[in-house]
Every structure is written in structure tokens, then in C-alpha cells.
Design an enzyme around this catalytic site. Sequence first.
Site, PDB file in Angstrom:
ATOM      1  N   ARG A  20     -68.327  70.857 -13.537  1.00  0.00           N
ATOM      2  CA  ARG A  20     -69.411  70.064 -14.107  1.00  0.00           C
ATOM      3  C   ARG A  20     -70.143  70.942 -15.107  1.00  0.00           C
ATOM      4  O   ARG A  20     -70.140  72.174 -14.997  1.00  0.00           O
ATOM      5  CB  ARG A  20     -70.370  69.581 -13.020  1.00  0.00           C
ATOM      6  CG  ARG A  20     -69.733  68.694 -11.968  1.00  0.00           C
ATOM      7  CD  ARG A  20     -70.769  68.252 -10.935  1.00  0.00           C
ATOM      8  NE  ARG A  20     -70.187  67.375  -9.916  1.00  0.00           N
ATOM      9  CZ  ARG A  20     -69.716  67.787  -8.747  1.00  0.00           C
ATOM     10  NH1 ARG A  20     -69.768  69.072  -8.447  1.00  0.00           N
ATOM     11  NH2 ARG A  20     -69.199  66.924  -7.883  1.00  0.00           N
ATOM     12  N   LYS A  64     -73.329  69.450  -7.270  1.00  0.00           N
ATOM     13  CA  LYS A  64     -74.053  68.186  -7.253  1.00  0.00           C
ATOM     14  C   LYS A  64     -74.356  67.743  -5.833  1.00  0.00           C
ATOM     15  O   LYS A  64     -75.432  67.231  -5.530  1.00  0.00           O
ATOM     16  CB  LYS A  64     -73.230  67.123  -7.973  1.00  0.00           C
ATOM     17  CG  LYS A  64     -73.897  65.770  -8.079  1.00  0.00           C
ATOM     18  CD  LYS A  64     -73.010  64.801  -8.831  1.00  0.00           C
ATOM     19  CE  LYS A  64     -73.652  63.432  -8.919  1.00  0.00           C
ATOM     20  NZ  LYS A  64     -72.789  62.466  -9.640  1.00  0.00           N
ATOM     21  N   HIS A  88     -68.276  65.860 -19.540  1.00  0.00           N
ATOM     22  CA  HIS A  88     -67.593  65.361 -18.339  1.00  0.00           C
ATOM     23  C   HIS A  88     -66.179  64.882 -18.648  1.00  0.00           C
ATOM     24  O   HIS A  88     -65.350  64.775 -17.739  1.00  0.00           O
ATOM     25  CB  HIS A  88     -68.405  64.236 -17.703  1.00  0.00           C
ATOM     26  CG  HIS A  88     -68.394  64.258 -16.214  1.00  0.00           C
ATOM     27  ND1 HIS A  88     -68.920  65.291 -15.461  1.00  0.00           N
ATOM     28  CD2 HIS A  88     -67.900  63.372 -15.299  1.00  0.00           C
ATOM     29  CE1 HIS A  88     -68.759  65.043 -14.175  1.00  0.00           C
ATOM     30  NE2 HIS A  88     -68.139  63.889 -14.052  1.00  0.00           N
ATOM     31  N   ARG A 126     -63.754  67.438 -17.467  1.00  0.00           N
ATOM     32  CA  ARG A 126     -63.555  67.425 -16.003  1.00  0.00           C
ATOM     33  C   ARG A 126     -62.602  66.284 -15.621  1.00  0.00           C
ATOM     34  O   ARG A 126     -61.689  66.476 -14.817  1.00  0.00           O
ATOM     35  CB  ARG A 126     -64.909  67.266 -15.312  1.00  0.00           C
ATOM     36  CG  ARG A 126     -64.853  67.174 -13.784  1.00  0.00           C
ATOM     37  CD  ARG A 126     -66.279  67.226 -13.239  1.00  0.00           C
ATOM     38  NE  ARG A 126     -66.397  66.734 -11.871  1.00  0.00           N
ATOM     39  CZ  ARG A 126     -66.243  67.495 -10.788  1.00  0.00           C
ATOM     40  NH1 ARG A 126     -65.933  68.767 -10.919  1.00  0.00           N
ATOM     41  NH2 ARG A 126     -66.394  66.984  -9.578  1.00  0.00           N
ATOM     42  N   HIS A 139     -65.362  66.903  -4.506  1.00  0.00           N
ATOM     43  CA  HIS A 139     -65.739  65.562  -4.065  1.00  0.00           C
ATOM     44  C   HIS A 139     -65.917  65.535  -2.556  1.00  0.00           C
ATOM     45  O   HIS A 139     -65.157  66.169  -1.826  1.00  0.00           O
ATOM     46  CB  HIS A 139     -64.658  64.546  -4.453  1.00  0.00           C
ATOM     47  CG  HIS A 139     -64.626  64.224  -5.905  1.00  0.00           C
ATOM     48  ND1 HIS A 139     -63.552  63.599  -6.515  1.00  0.00           N
ATOM     49  CD2 HIS A 139     -65.544  64.438  -6.892  1.00  0.00           C
ATOM     50  CE1 HIS A 139     -63.811  63.437  -7.803  1.00  0.00           C
ATOM     51  NE2 HIS A 139     -65.005  63.946  -8.055  1.00  0.00           N
ATOM     52  N   TYR A 170     -58.382  58.951 -10.429  1.00  0.00           N
ATOM     53  CA  TYR A 170     -57.432  59.576 -11.329  1.00  0.00           C
ATOM     54  C   TYR A 170     -56.030  59.006 -11.208  1.00  0.00           C
ATOM     55  O   TYR A 170     -55.186  59.236 -12.072  1.00  0.00           O
ATOM     56  CB  TYR A 170     -57.456  61.094 -11.120  1.00  0.00           C
ATOM     57  CG  TYR A 170     -58.851  61.619 -11.362  1.00  0.00           C
ATOM     58  CD1 TYR A 170     -59.384  61.635 -12.643  1.00  0.00           C
ATOM     59  CD2 TYR A 170     -59.675  62.014 -10.307  1.00  0.00           C
ATOM     60  CE1 TYR A 170     -60.688  62.054 -12.875  1.00  0.00           C
ATOM     61  CE2 TYR A 170     -60.970  62.428 -10.535  1.00  0.00           C
ATOM     62  CZ  TYR A 170     -61.477  62.447 -11.820  1.00  0.00           C
ATOM     63  OH  TYR A 170     -62.764  62.839 -12.053  1.00  0.00           O
TER      64      TYR A 170
END
Length: 286
Positions: free
Chosen positions: A142, A167, A233, A236, A259, A268
Site C-alpha cells: 500500500r 491498514k 493502488h 498493488r 488481507h 484477482y
Amino acid sequence: MTASIFDPYFKEMDTYLNLRDLAPNTRKNYHSSLKAYLTWLSETLAVSPEDATYENIRTYLLHLKQIRKLSNHSINAHASTIRFFRIYILKQGWSQYEVPRMKYRTKLPFVLSKEETLEFIGSIPNLKHKALIVLLYSSGLRISEACSLRYEDIQRKDLRIFIRCTKNRSERYAMLSANALDILTDYWRTHGKPRGWVFPGTKPDSHIVNYTASLYIKNHLQRIGWTLPVTAHTFRHSFATHLYEQGTDLVAIKNLLGHRSLNSTLLYVHLARTGMGKAVSPFDVR
């Protein structure tokens, strides 16, 4: 009613935000949306927050949609702030039947092809800018994680990066590309060999901020004449998509990205050009 009359509400709200230990940006968003709501009640309806009805709230949310033209996703965020305000500050409760959430479309993010990514990075003339953007793509970081890297976080021997500021507030290790390490080392040697922040800011003992790093990308897009919707982003997303196209399993990608849920990583599968696997349309099977 002046803004100062709102201060007791914000002061009490800050108490609850501190108890929940929310991130600074989240607190800023709560303040901004609550101020907009309170101002609208005062200036448009001349109604105090305590006397506001569900009908008033619905009218306000429709105002956001029809007049301010906010997206349904943003309107739901405003509704969440009002819900928080009524429950914790006014002690009035909340009814999801009186104020239903708006449905919104989930759009697939834009990703670059591998060739486009390498072309973009290869054409960056500034070594510092290149080093930071290389980390976004090669490690899937990030933008906040790349900006706040410290010298000791780069583990050259093990080819991995320790990510301490995430995050979801969980530490992890990201992969460190050997090619990225070469670029990062060249940057480090030619920019004063920083031992604290890898990318120091203009103020003492500070790192560059997200906005500055985003400008690196925006300015380079203009320099090379690209009109593609590339953001920090994007790199990423491209990192994860290209990993999946190479055959990396989703659990590994999930862990590399940090995640919490595999559901976030399933995105994805849709973005990858090989996402449909070996499936063949029945129309093509004779």
C-alpha cells in the site's frame, strides 16, 4: 447556530472514537460527515440534532444523492456516521427499516498489463520516484506502507520486507524482489544513505506523505502522455493479478497482501486474463 455550538458533540464523539482507536483518516471522515449533517439540519431545517426525525434523515440522504450527487457508497458512509452519532452521542437508537442502506455497484479496479507496468517504471527518470513505485508493484505494498518504510525493515539477506504499519493493524512480511533491491540500493547510495526512514520527508524525522508519492505517479503519467487511470493502488492490484496469472495460489497472495479474508483476494480471479482457467464456452464445443 454557529460551528462552536457543535463542539460538545464533536468532543463527546472523539471520546468514543478514541475508545475504538480508529485510524486518523477514519476520524477525519467522521468529523467531516457529521459537520455536514449538523450544518444542514441547522441551516436548512432549523432543527436541533436531538429533534431530528427519521424523515429528516432520509431527506438529508436524498439531498446528498440528488443535489450533491454523491455516490451510493459515499451516502452509506454518511448514514453510518449519523447512526453512530444517534446511538453513542444522542442515545436515540437507530432503525435500519427507517433508513435503509443504498445498493451500490462494485466495480473491478483497473490493472496494468505486465508490459505496461515495466514500461511505466522503466521510463521514470527520478531514481527516488522509481524506487518507491517499484516497491508498490514488486512487493504489492500500500502507498502508506511504502512511504513509512524504515531502513531496518528491508531484510536484504532474506529478500523480504517487514511491514509494521498496515491498514488492518497486523504485521506481515512482504516479498522483496532482487531487481527491486538493486534499484532501491542505487537510490539509497545516491541519496545520502538514509538510516531512518527509507524515504525521508521535508520535515525532520518524518517520511514522505501519501499525497507526495501519488504526485510522483500523476506527474509521470503526464510526462509520458498516458491517459490510463493509474494510481498508487493500481500497482498493488497489478502485483496480485500478475502473481495469480503466474500460477501463485490465492492463499499465498492473501498473505503477501495482508488481507484478513480470502474474499478480498478472490477479486484477482476476475482481474486475471487467465481467470477463467481452462473453461471453454459450450458454444465452442462441437
